[in-house]
Design an enzyme around this catalytic site. Structure first.
Site, PDB file in Angstrom:
ATOM      1  N   ARG A 138      22.716 -93.525 -35.177  1.00 49.17           N
ATOM      2  CA  ARG A 138      22.040 -94.822 -35.255  1.00 49.17           C
ATOM      3  C   ARG A 138      20.550 -94.663 -35.563  1.00 49.17           C
ATOM      4  O   ARG A 138      20.025 -95.289 -36.479  1.00 49.17           O
ATOM      5  CB  ARG A 138      22.206 -95.579 -33.925  1.00 49.17           C
ATOM      6  CG  ARG A 138      23.625 -95.959 -33.548  1.00 49.17           C
ATOM      7  CD  ARG A 138      24.279 -96.878 -34.570  1.00 49.17           C
ATOM      8  NE  ARG A 138      23.548 -98.119 -34.760  1.00 49.17           N
ATOM      9  CZ  ARG A 138      23.509 -98.804 -35.898  1.00 49.17           C
ATOM     10  NH1 ARG A 138      24.155 -98.359 -36.963  1.00 49.17           N
ATOM     11  NH2 ARG A 138      22.852 -99.937 -35.988  1.00 49.17           N
ATOM     12  N   CYS A 289      13.416 -95.572 -25.995  1.00 48.53           N
ATOM     13  CA  CYS A 289      13.092 -96.906 -26.519  1.00 48.53           C
ATOM     14  C   CYS A 289      12.493 -97.774 -25.421  1.00 48.53           C
ATOM     15  O   CYS A 289      11.541 -98.531 -25.664  1.00 48.53           O
ATOM     16  CB  CYS A 289      14.343 -97.557 -27.111  1.00 48.53           C
ATOM     17  SG  CYS A 289      15.746 -97.672 -25.968  1.00 48.53           S
ATOM     18  N   THR A 319      25.275 -98.737 -25.950  1.00 51.59           N
ATOM     19  CA  THR A 319      24.986 -97.684 -26.924  1.00 51.59           C
ATOM     20  C   THR A 319      26.240 -96.852 -27.171  1.00 51.59           C
ATOM     21  O   THR A 319      27.258 -97.001 -26.494  1.00 51.59           O
ATOM     22  CB  THR A 319      23.861 -96.754 -26.438  1.00 51.59           C
ATOM     23  OG1 THR A 319      24.316 -96.029 -25.283  1.00 51.59           O
ATOM     24  CG2 THR A 319      22.605 -97.544 -26.087  1.00 51.59           C
ATOM     25  N   ARG A 334      29.676 -95.585 -16.862  1.00 57.67           N
ATOM     26  CA  ARG A 334      29.637 -95.723 -18.323  1.00 57.67           C
ATOM     27  C   ARG A 334      30.994 -95.530 -18.972  1.00 57.67           C
ATOM     28  O   ARG A 334      31.148 -95.761 -20.174  1.00 57.67           O
ATOM     29  CB  ARG A 334      28.625 -94.732 -18.919  1.00 57.67           C
ATOM     30  CG  ARG A 334      27.195 -95.079 -18.582  1.00 57.67           C
ATOM     31  CD  ARG A 334      26.217 -94.350 -19.471  1.00 57.67           C
ATOM     32  NE  ARG A 334      24.848 -94.538 -19.040  1.00 57.67           N
ATOM     33  CZ  ARG A 334      23.795 -94.155 -19.731  1.00 57.67           C
ATOM     34  NH1 ARG A 334      23.954 -93.545 -20.888  1.00 57.67           N
ATOM     35  NH2 ARG A 334      22.577 -94.352 -19.275  1.00 57.67           N
TER      36      ARG A 334
END
Length: 481
Positions: A138, A289, A319, A334
């Site tokens: 990405r 980020c 993500t 997750r």
């Protein structure tokens, strides 16, 4: 003539003016390495409507719309000057000219405001600096788009190669297709062709070699004519100095990691601490980020009000690390389906603040919730300040920070009452202050900070690469300190 006809005539007139601006902007970029900005937003390779919308957006932050009739004279004045490589903000020129009381003409004022980029003061155009992308996920593909976009002048940064693991038949064709089309960020702006025989992707005339390797030790970069390159590691597989040092092979001069660094690897948030990079530093990190989203506004608030303590709660888009459907994952939560659940998880952004802002004495804590959106996140920064203030004062201050301060490329500002996450896809700022959501009471301030955790972060990565490569050109008029 009716009111509607007046409005339409006015629109057509502004379209015509904007059409005359585009070749000037393009020529300045190609021939002089000058990037024309409008309130920190590049106007290079933008359409008529895009430029008009950027002018209109000025009302969100400056309080009133900016017209192309106001900025065109400054753009025309730039063409008469002996400009060197630079970034010139015609929105700032127009705004500061309004406030100037010396009675100067537009030409005189412009010449003075950009004097640092002209004549004996101008910097020389540099040779292109080679860049290699290690990994093409990405962030890697968005960084590639930005590098290709910024190669228009033929100077600055030049993407020479990407290094990936062989993925099977037609690997290069499929990777080129992922660069060409993106479900979130849309079509690539330009043309892409593939030469399978030479393992090369040609994007807007840029020849990018695709090198297949499963480990850095397998690559001889000099065999591809690559020299003194900056390698951007997008894999996150290695995060400490020992692991990242594997990339320092002949042809590679520096390594930039697009994830938080561990140990003594410097975590750099552009706009805040890039000046701490030592000239001989070969390995550095662009942090995360979220760190990039919270550190610039945190610094701004510390500079003006002082910060005693803070907590950041990030509501983060899912993500690629998460699972589409419930499946095994090394983390506790997750493994649960990303598009079907809100998932409580950890964030290292709060602890990373100490690396980026070592002088900040306040303790910053943090937590995160992953939510079912594919891009754009929001950080809720809850701060106890060293002095009492008001909501109006904080908003006026942050609005000015976004317009005139050294952090204006990192911090954006929006007052639209109906803004939602998808409105910020493609934002080039590290974070956007949502004025409507901001809460202030006494010494407590709660800031809601949107950020495109893919594209905005990739822009920060590019800024760091530009800085360490020596092609981060100065901006005029100079931001207020």
């Amino acid at each position: 003539m009716t009111v509607n006809e007046d409005s339409f005539t006015n629109w057509k007139n502004r379209e015509e003016i904007t059409e005359s601006m585009i070749p000037i902007i393009g020529k300045l970029h190609r021939e002089r390495d000058v990037t024309v900005l409008l309130h920190s937003r590049s106007l290079v390779n933008k359409s008529v409507v895009s430029i008009l919308k950027t002018h209109r957006f000025a009302r969100q932050i400056a309080g009133e719309e900016l017209s192309v009739t106001e900025t065109l004279p400054f753009l025309q004045a730039l063409t008469t000057l002996d400009l060197g490589p630079s970034q010139i903000d015609i929105g700032m020129l127009a705004a500061t000219y309004k406030a100037d009381d010396r009675g100067l003409s537009v030409e005189e004022f412009t010449a003075g405001a950009v004097a640092g980029a002209t004549g004996a003061n101008k910097i020389e155009r540099c040779e292109p600096r080679d860049v290699v992308l290690y990994g093409f996920g990405r962030i890697g593909r968005l960084v590639a788009r930005l590098l290709i976009e910024k190669a228009g002048s033929g100077n600055g940064l030049r993407l020479r190669a990407i290094v990936v693991r062989q993925g099977g038949d037609q690997d290069i064709v499929k990777r080129a297709s992922l660069l060409r089309r993106d479900s979130i960020h849309g079509q690539f702006q330009g043309t892409i062709t593939v030469d399978e025989a030479s393992s090369t992707i040609v994007a807007n005339g840029n020849e990018i070699k695709v090198i297949y390797a499963s480990d850095p030790s397998e690559v001889d970069y000099t065999a591809y004519g690559i020299k003194n390159a900056i390698l951007v590691d997008n894999t996150g597989k290695w995060r400490d100095r020992e692991g990242l040092s594997k990339h320092l092979r002949p042809g590679i001069a520096k390594v930039v990691l697009t994830a938080p660094g561990k140990g003594d690897v410097p975590n750099i948030v552009h706009g805040v601490n890039q000046d701490m990079i030592k000239p001989d530093e070969q390995i550095l990190s662009c942090a995360s980020c979220t760190t990039n989203a919270i550190v610039p506004p945190l610094k701004a608030m510390e500079d003006e009000y002082g910060v005693l303590r803070g907590h950041v709660e990030t509501v983060h888009s899912f993500t690629n690390d998460q699972n589409l459907l419930d499946n095994y994952h090394s983390s506790d939560r997750r493994g649960r389906s990303a598009p079907l659940n809100m998932v409580i998880t950890e964030t290292g952004a709060a602890s990373a603040v100490a690396k980026a802002l070592p002088d900040l004495q306040a303790k910053i804590t943090g937590s995160s919730i992953r939510v079912p959106v594919p891009d754009v996140s929001i950080a809720i920064l809850n701060l106890q300040l060293a002095r009492e203030t008001t909501r109006e004062e904080v908003l006026d201050y942050l609005r000015n920070v976004s317009l005139t301060s050294p952090l204006r490329r990192q911090i954006d500002f929006i007052s639209a009452p109906d803004a939602v996450s998808s409105d910020f896809i493609g934002s080039r700022h590290a974070s956007i202050v949502d004025a409507g959501a901001t809460k202030v009471e006494g010494d407590n301030a709660i800031l809601y900070l949107w950020y495109d955790n893919e594209f905005g972060y990739s822009c920060q990565v590019i800024r760091v690469v530009q800085h360490v490569s020596g092609v981060e050109y100065p901006t005029f008029p100079a931001p207020a300190v």
